[in-house]
Design an enzyme around this catalytic site. Structure first.
Site, PDB file in Angstrom:
ATOM      1  N   LYS A 181      11.573 -14.411 -12.069  1.00 13.02           N
ATOM      2  CA  LYS A 181      11.485 -13.370 -12.518  1.00 13.02           C
ATOM      3  C   LYS A 181       9.696 -13.657 -13.190  1.00 13.02           C
ATOM      4  CE  LYS A 181      12.731 -10.252 -11.185  1.00 13.02           C
ATOM      5  NZ  LYS A 181      13.762 -10.531  -9.875  1.00 13.02           N
ATOM      6  N   GLU A 230      16.874 -17.493 -10.000  1.00 12.87           N
ATOM      7  CA  GLU A 230      16.408 -15.824 -10.359  1.00 12.87           C
ATOM      8  C   GLU A 230      15.597 -15.724 -10.582  1.00 12.87           C
ATOM      9  OE1 GLU A 230      15.621 -13.108  -8.329  1.00 12.87           O
ATOM     10  OE2 GLU A 230      15.577 -11.833  -9.022  1.00 12.87           O
ATOM     11  N   CYS A 281       0.428  -0.936  -0.263  1.00 11.21           N
ATOM     12  CA  CYS A 281       0.021   0.050  -0.157  1.00 11.21           C
ATOM     13  C   CYS A 281       0.520   1.321  -0.029  1.00 11.21           C
ATOM     14  CB  CYS A 281      -0.863  -0.233   1.426  1.00 11.21           C
ATOM     15  SG  CYS A 281      -1.889  -1.904   1.159  1.00 11.21           S
ATOM     16  N   TRP A 337      -2.733  -2.826  -1.371  1.00 11.40           N
ATOM     17  CA  TRP A 337      -2.934  -3.709  -2.177  1.00 11.40           C
ATOM     18  C   TRP A 337      -3.808  -4.362  -1.034  1.00 11.40           C
ATOM     19  CZ3 TRP A 337      -0.902  -8.202   0.251  1.00 11.40           C
ATOM     20  CH2 TRP A 337      -0.464  -9.457  -0.155  1.00 11.40           C
ATOM     21  N   HIS A 372      16.943 -35.940 -10.111  1.00 13.40           N
ATOM     22  CA  HIS A 372      15.673 -36.609  -8.906  1.00 13.40           C
ATOM     23  C   HIS A 372      14.301 -36.070  -9.235  1.00 13.40           C
ATOM     24  CE1 HIS A 372      19.126 -38.295  -7.304  1.00 13.40           C
ATOM     25  NE2 HIS A 372      20.378 -36.872  -7.641  1.00 13.40           N
ATOM     26  N   ASN A 413      -1.656   2.025   6.214  1.00 13.85           N
ATOM     27  CA  ASN A 413      -0.307   1.138   5.426  1.00 13.85           C
ATOM     28  C   ASN A 413      -0.429   0.099   5.893  1.00 13.85           C
ATOM     29  OD1 ASN A 413       1.588  -0.641   4.346  1.00 13.85           O
ATOM     30  ND2 ASN A 413       3.621   1.588   4.556  1.00 13.85           N
ATOM     31  N   GLY A 414      -0.568  -1.044   6.458  1.00 17.41           N
ATOM     32  CA  GLY A 414      -0.165  -2.560   7.538  1.00 17.41           C
ATOM     33  C   GLY A 414      -1.003  -3.583   7.928  1.00 17.41           C
ATOM     34  N   ARG A 440       3.763  -0.467  -4.905  1.00 18.43           N
ATOM     35  CA  ARG A 440       3.151  -1.200  -3.912  1.00 18.43           C
ATOM     36  C   ARG A 440       2.187  -1.372  -3.631  1.00 18.43           C
ATOM     37  NH1 ARG A 440       6.568   1.438   0.046  1.00 18.43           N
ATOM     38  NH2 ARG A 440       5.293   0.865   1.952  1.00 18.43           N
ATOM     39  N   GLU A 483       6.864 -13.812 -11.001  1.00 18.83           N
ATOM     40  CA  GLU A 483       6.834 -12.751 -11.177  1.00 18.83           C
ATOM     41  C   GLU A 483       5.966 -11.800 -11.830  1.00 18.83           C
ATOM     42  OE1 GLU A 483       9.393 -11.209  -7.760  1.00 18.83           O
ATOM     43  OE2 GLU A 483      10.516 -11.069  -9.670  1.00 18.83           O
ATOM     44  N   LYS A 533       5.813  -3.974  -4.270  1.00 18.95           N
ATOM     45  CA  LYS A 533       7.745  -3.780  -3.963  1.00 18.95           C
ATOM     46  C   LYS A 533       7.638  -4.574  -3.183  1.00 18.95           C
ATOM     47  CE  LYS A 533      11.287  -1.730  -6.391  1.00 18.95           C
ATOM     48  NZ  LYS A 533      11.586  -3.501  -6.712  1.00 18.95           N
TER      49      LYS A 533
HETATM   50  C1  G6P Z   1       8.510  -8.621  -3.176  1.00 19.61           C
HETATM   51  C2  G6P Z   1       9.297  -7.654  -3.198  1.00 19.61           C
HETATM   52  C3  G6P Z   1      10.244  -8.703  -4.404  1.00 19.61           C
HETATM   53  C4  G6P Z   1      11.581  -8.343  -2.751  1.00 19.61           C
HETATM   54  C5  G6P Z   1      11.060  -8.636  -2.362  1.00 19.61           C
HETATM   55  C6  G6P Z   1      12.033  -8.737  -1.257  1.00 19.61           C
HETATM   56  O1  G6P Z   1       8.433 -10.004  -2.469  1.00 19.61           O
HETATM   57  O2  G6P Z   1       8.068  -8.301  -4.827  1.00 19.61           O
HETATM   58  O3  G6P Z   1      11.050  -8.241  -5.602  1.00 19.61           O
HETATM   59  O4  G6P Z   1      12.636  -9.149  -3.848  1.00 19.61           O
HETATM   60  O5  G6P Z   1       9.901  -9.052  -1.974  1.00 19.61           O
HETATM   61  O6  G6P Z   1      12.586  -7.895  -1.062  1.00 19.61           O
HETATM   62  P1  G6P Z   1      13.457  -6.566  -0.147  1.00 19.61           P
HETATM   63  O7  G6P Z   1      13.017  -5.284  -0.537  1.00 19.61           O
HETATM   64  O8  G6P Z   1      13.583  -6.868   1.458  1.00 19.61           O
HETATM   65  O9  G6P Z   1      14.550  -6.984  -0.898  1.00 19.61           O
END
Ligand code: G6P
Length: 615
Positions: A488, A484, A2, A76, A507, A102-103, A29, A491, A610
């Site tokens: 991606k 990673e 948020c 969010w 396996h 937010n929270g 956010r 995501e 994010k």
């Molecule tokens: C969320 C974001 C990711 C990020 C993760 C950790 O899931 O969508 O992109 O890697 O949080 O966030 P941080 O700010 O702790 O790296």
């Protein structure tokens, strides 16, 4: 999670336009609904709905709202579906008190019951809505606005960044924080702003007050006073923090999406991060050399950066570093955390709640523990709980999927590793210099790659998208790259594509392979190369379609591959060690183009945010 934004002016202005711009800059956010409330001449005017900000703006014309106060929110969803009634701001029964939050208020059910029994009428399913009603209740008892807010917050368990206005107090807004970030910016004597993240305030200032936990700020036009509301509310003097981010970095600047722009910004972000001071690196190196047990912890992309970084540091430190997902740190170390341990905490935002809680727990569990953190955000929560912090220099990252923050994290961990190599004299000086040269070349390698390859990745995506599944496979340090890459794709392209260890893929995952099944091998010519050739043969023998990511001069794996992506870097051990930095842009681009092929917006993936400030 948020985005919240608040603003207070001296007189009435077209304030909706500014608030709209504020939440647009925070849309990463959360983006399932949004709203703005404006105060004008003793009345509150509320507009909100579900959907993306632009859609709602087209319908409700936020920009036309006039007043001296605006509170805005982009959501969010946690409590209550992403529908109009659950969008913020929320109001009390009399439409006099407005709140954006937010929270999560964890004890909202019991508070709501209490308020319902007193006759309050609720409009939403949210936890947030109890806040304006509780404030209303205290005001009814004759308590002033500020103290009603303090009393309310003292009863709320959980996390909040919160902004509140009251139509009968039109010369101030109240902002408070517990665990969810809030920053404040001023144009002295004229206007005050607050927001949950820096990009929202970049058009107005680079100097911020960063609100701490249990702090409450009263914003008046161009002026602020801050108190700690847990104790006697005595005014606190806070230093301003200067943040050197350019506003252009938070704009799309001609690119179709932030994600693409941020991939293309990687070379410069890395160049800036290469300038981390030797002094900071020395302090990190010393703590790691002195420690008996070392852990590295993070979430999401930062966790994969940690996996790569752990390989690099371990190589020069000669001690094992245990990686642990931050949400599992307490479970795993409950009975074994020792006093002289060091925890490296990695987070681009510095606000991920699971990480903050993990390091807070560790601190409490063992007094002499050291927390070393790596974050991209000056003044973020993680910095407050750390003994030492290195700030990566990625600049603002707006795309929800982390790209340039990942490569700058791995590079920073690489610099720490090399500092340790220097101090421990583990290798002849010329060798250490060669590793340095390789690391310093990573921005140029990526720049070169991006110039040549964007188009061929698009073509590869056309081919891959015909398949329901595929894998990224690798060995050694490149497992981090494979994982990673898989993350991606999940995501941004909503594809369940896994990054996996090539050896371990025998396996289980190999059961999926049929004629034409694509497998992307991440294959720098390091010590695991020959064994990877063996793994490629196993997949080829079963009809796998082999795509490889290799260095420019590669021959063996390229000959075995149906498609080859070449990374323009020398084939030697110095460059191999930093291949998690130079190989990943290929996979980031793959995910980006795959999202486009699916008609998805790579900047705003479904269900993600994010910065994750809830458990
Ligand atoms: C969320 C974001 C990711 C990020 C993760 C950790 O899931 O969508 O992109 O890697 O949080 O966030 P941080 O700010 O702790 O790296």
């Amino acid at each position: 999670m948020c985005g919240i934004f608040g603003i207070i002016y001296l007189g009435n202005k077209q304030i909706g336009k500014i608030a709209l711009e504020g939440i647009r800059r925070l849309e990463y956010r959360g983006y399932d609904s949004c709203g703005i409330v404006v105060h004008k001449n003793g009345e509150l005017y509320l507009r909100k709905d579900s959907g993306k900000i632009q859609e709602i703006q087209d319908k409700l014309k936020f920009d036309e709202l006039i007043g001296n106060i605006a509170l805005a929110h982009t959501r969010w969803a946690t409590h209550g579906a992403p529908i109009k009634k659950n969008s913020h701001p929320h109001l009390d029964c009399k439409n006099e008190i407005a709140v954006v939050h937010n929270g999560i208020i964890e004890n909202f059910i019991s508070l709501k019951k209490e308020l319902l029994s007193k006759g309050h009428v609720f409009q939403s399913d949210t936890d947030t809505e109890i806040i304006p009603h509780l404030i209303e209740e205290y005001i009814k008892e004759g308590i002033d606005f500020k103290n009603s807010v303090i009393k309310t917050l003292k009863r709320c368990k959980g996390a909040y960044g919160i902004v509140i206005c009251y139509s009968k107090e039109p010369n101030s807004i109240i902002v408070a924080r517990k665990e969810s970030p809030i920053i404040i910016g001023l144009d002295k004597g004229k206007v005050s702003y607050c927001a949950s993240d820096i990009p929202a305030l970049l058009p107005y200032t680079r100097d911020f007050y960063i609100l701490g936990d249990n702090e409450l700020a009263i914003l008046r036009p161009g002026d602020v006073s801050i108190v700690n509301f847990k104790n006697e509310p005595i005014e606190i003097t806070k230093p301003l923090k200067h943040i050197d981010w350019s506003i252009d970095a938070a704009e799309k600047g001609g690119y179709e999406h932030f994600m693409l722009k941020e991939i293309f910004e990687e070379p410069n972000a890395l160049r800036r991060t290469l300038k981390i001071s030797e002094n900071e690196l020395k302090m990190f190196a010393k703590e790691l050399m002195d420690a008996e047990n070392i852990y590295i912890t993070a979430a999401g992309t930062s966790y994969y950066a940690s996996l790569a970084g752990k390989y690099i540091i371990t190589k020069f430190l000669g001690k094992y570093i245990q990686e642990i997902e931050c949400s599992e740190l307490e479970n795993q170390l409950l009975d074994s955390l020792k006093n002289n341990s060091v925890i490296i905490a990695v987070s681009q935002s510095g606000e991920t709640i699971d990480l903050i809680e993990a390091i807070r727990w560790a601190r409490k569990a063992q007094k002499n523990i050291k927390i070393l953190s790596l974050t991209n955000v000056v003044g973020s929560s993680i910095t407050r709980y750390s003994d030492l912090t290195i700030i990566t220099q990625a600049g603002p990252e707006i795309g929800v999927a982390a790209t340039k923050t990942y490569t700058t994290q791995v590079l920073s961990l690489g610099l720490i590793g090399l500092q340790i190599a220097r101090e421990r004299n583990v290798l002849p000086k010329e060798e250490i210099d060669s590793y340095y040269d390789a690391l310093k070349s990573s921005p140029d390698i990526i720049e070169d790659f991006l110039k040549k390859t964007n188009h061929s990745i698009e073509k590869l995506v056309d081919n891959l998208e015909k398949n329901a599944n595929y894998f990224f496979l690798a060995r050694g340090i490149s497992i981090a790259t494979a994982k990673e890459g898989g993350l991606k794709l999940k995501e941004v392209a909503c594809r369940f594509i896994e990054g996996y260890s090539a050896a371990n893929a025998k396996h289980g995952p190999i059961a999926l392979v049929r004629e034409g099944f694509p497998i992307i091998f991440i294959a720098p010519p390091d010590e695991s190369y020959e064994r990877l050739v063996g793994n490629i043969m196993e997949f080829k023998a079963r009809g796998g379609h082999i795509i490889s990511v290799v260095v420019e001069s590669d021959e063996i794996i390229s000959d075995l591959s149906d498609t080859v992506i070449r990374i323009p870097q020398p084939a030697n051990k110095y460059y191999n060690l930093f291949s998690p930095i130079t190989f990943i842009p290929a996979l980031q681009l793959l995910a980006y183009h795959s999202a486009l092929a699916h008609g998805l917006d790579p900047d705003q993936p479904l269900n993600l945010a994010k910065t994750v400030t809830v458990h």
